[in-house]
Design a protein around this motif. Structure first.
Motif, mmCIF file in Angstrom:
data_model
loop_
_atom_site.group_PDB
_atom_site.id
_atom_site.type_symbol
_atom_site.label_atom_id
_atom_site.label_comp_id
_atom_site.label_asym_id
_atom_site.label_seq_id
_atom_site.Cartn_x
_atom_site.Cartn_y
_atom_site.Cartn_z
ATOM 1 N N GLY A 54 0.821 -1.212 0.000
ATOM 2 C CA GLY A 54 0.000 0.000 0.000
ATOM 3 C C GLY A 54 0.852 1.257 0.000
ATOM 4 O O GLY A 54 1.932 1.290 -0.589
ATOM 5 N N PRO A 55 0.373 2.295 0.696
ATOM 6 C CA PRO A 55 1.070 3.585 0.676
ATOM 7 C C PRO A 55 2.503 3.496 1.200
ATOM 8 O O PRO A 55 2.808 2.679 2.068
ATOM 9 C CB PRO A 55 0.232 4.460 1.602
ATOM 10 C CG PRO A 55 -1.082 3.789 1.689
ATOM 11 C CD PRO A 55 -0.834 2.334 1.495
ATOM 12 N N ILE A 56 3.365 4.352 0.669
ATOM 13 C CA ILE A 56 4.764 4.379 1.053
ATOM 14 C C ILE A 56 5.030 5.671 1.832
ATOM 15 O O ILE A 56 4.579 6.747 1.441
ATOM 16 C CB ILE A 56 5.663 4.329 -0.203
ATOM 17 C CG1 ILE A 56 5.421 3.018 -0.942
ATOM 18 C CG2 ILE A 56 7.123 4.490 0.167
ATOM 19 C CD1 ILE A 56 6.105 2.950 -2.281
ATOM 20 N N ASP A 57 5.759 5.565 2.929
ATOM 21 C CA ASP A 57 6.095 6.729 3.747
ATOM 22 C C ASP A 57 7.241 7.481 3.085
ATOM 23 O O ASP A 57 8.339 6.956 2.916
ATOM 24 C CB ASP A 57 6.502 6.271 5.144
ATOM 25 C CG ASP A 57 6.860 7.431 6.050
ATOM 26 O OD1 ASP A 57 6.516 8.579 5.713
ATOM 27 O OD2 ASP A 57 7.490 7.186 7.086
ATOM 28 N N ILE A 58 6.985 8.728 2.720
ATOM 29 C CA ILE A 58 8.020 9.517 2.041
ATOM 30 C C ILE A 58 8.510 10.660 2.915
ATOM 31 O O ILE A 58 8.995 11.672 2.422
ATOM 32 C CB ILE A 58 7.524 10.037 0.683
ATOM 33 C CG1 ILE A 58 6.271 10.889 0.849
ATOM 34 C CG2 ILE A 58 7.288 8.901 -0.283
ATOM 35 C CD1 ILE A 58 5.896 11.642 -0.405
#
Length: 58
Positions: free
Chosen positions: A24-28
């Motif tokens: 899912g979402p990636i921490d940037i």
């Protein structure tokens, strides 16, 4: 979240991409903190490359 160095990331790019899609979402946050400290350049990329090229030529 796992940390992967550049050499391993290059060797395992397909695997890492599949894991990223599956998770899912990636921490940037780290990328944001890096770009927040960069200086703004008012000129365009072409002008910057031209300036660097011309300064090394002579």
């Amino acid at each position: 979240m796992d940390t992967v160095d550049q050499a391993n990331a290059k060797a395992r790019l397909n695997e890492l991409a599949d894991r990223a899609v599956a998770s899912g979402p990636i921490d940037i946050t780290r990328l944001r903190s890096l770009t927040a400290t960069m200086q703004f350049r008012p000129q365009g990329a072409a002008d910057l490359v031209r300036m660097m090229r011309d300064s090394e030529r002579y």
